[in-house]
Scaffold this motif. Structure first.
Motif, PDB file in Angstrom:
ATOM      1  N   PHE A  21      -1.276 -54.612  -4.480  1.00 48.97           N
ATOM      2  CA  PHE A  21      -2.522 -55.333  -4.230  1.00 48.97           C
ATOM      3  C   PHE A  21      -2.441 -56.763  -4.760  1.00 48.97           C
ATOM      4  N   CYS A  22      -1.878 -56.950  -5.931  1.00 51.06           N
ATOM      5  CA  CYS A  22      -1.763 -58.295  -6.518  1.00 51.06           C
ATOM      6  C   CYS A  22      -0.886 -59.192  -5.654  1.00 51.06           C
ATOM      7  N   SER A  24      -0.304 -58.853  -2.431  1.00 48.39           N
ATOM      8  CA  SER A  24      -1.017 -59.083  -1.182  1.00 48.39           C
ATOM      9  C   SER A  24      -2.112 -60.134  -1.371  1.00 48.39           C
ATOM     10  N   LEU A  25      -2.832 -60.046  -2.453  1.00 48.92           N
ATOM     11  CA  LEU A  25      -3.882 -61.019  -2.736  1.00 48.92           C
ATOM     12  C   LEU A  25      -3.297 -62.415  -2.923  1.00 48.92           C
ATOM     13  N   ARG A  26      -2.194 -62.513  -3.614  1.00 53.38           N
ATOM     14  CA  ARG A  26      -1.535 -63.806  -3.820  1.00 53.38           C
ATOM     15  C   ARG A  26      -1.102 -64.409  -2.490  1.00 53.38           C
ATOM     16  N   ASP A  27      -0.557 -63.575  -1.598  1.00 48.81           N
ATOM     17  CA  ASP A  27      -0.143 -64.072  -0.289  1.00 48.81           C
ATOM     18  C   ASP A  27      -1.335 -64.567   0.527  1.00 48.81           C
ATOM     19  N   LYS A  28      -2.439 -63.855   0.474  1.00 53.23           N
ATOM     20  CA  LYS A  28      -3.627 -64.269   1.219  1.00 53.23           C
ATOM     21  C   LYS A  28      -4.192 -65.575   0.676  1.00 53.23           C
ATOM     22  N   ILE A  29      -4.182 -65.733  -0.628  1.00 57.61           N
ATOM     23  CA  ILE A  29      -4.661 -66.978  -1.236  1.00 57.61           C
ATOM     24  C   ILE A  29      -3.759 -68.142  -0.834  1.00 57.61           C
ATOM     25  N   ASN A  30      -2.457 -67.936  -0.863  1.00 58.65           N
ATOM     26  CA  ASN A  30      -1.522 -68.985  -0.460  1.00 58.65           C
ATOM     27  C   ASN A  30      -1.678 -69.338   1.016  1.00 58.65           C
ATOM     28  N   ARG A  32      -4.414 -69.026   2.822  1.00 60.11           N
ATOM     29  CA  ARG A  32      -5.670 -69.755   2.971  1.00 60.11           C
ATOM     30  C   ARG A  32      -5.509 -71.202   2.536  1.00 60.11           C
TER      31      ARG A  32
END
Length: 69
Positions: A21-22, A24-30, A32
């Motif tokens: 999850f961490c 995946s969240l980092r990839d989504k933030i990057n 965006r």
């Protein structure tokens, strides 16, 4: 406190899901952040193109400019 094998497996699985999850969240933030920068660059290029076109079209004709003409 002794952990049974099933409890150990559940704990490891929970930690693995948390790590996944961490990442995946980092990839989504990057993504965006990249998309917003790309969008801003695209808008700046488009605004520059429109300004250049407006400059070319208005500089060629001798139409009066302003209320005093």
């Amino acid at each position: 406190m002794n952990l049974e094998p099933a409890q150990t497996f559940q704990l490891v699985s929970l930690l693995a899901v948390l790590v996944l999850f961490c990442f995946s969240l980092r990839d989504k933030i990057n993504y965006r952040r990249w998309f917003r920068q790309w969008e801003a660059d695209r808008k700046a290029r488009r605004d520059a193109e429109l300004a250049a076109e407006a400059g070319e079209s208005s500089s060629g004709d001798d139409a009066p400019k302003g209320p005093w003409s």
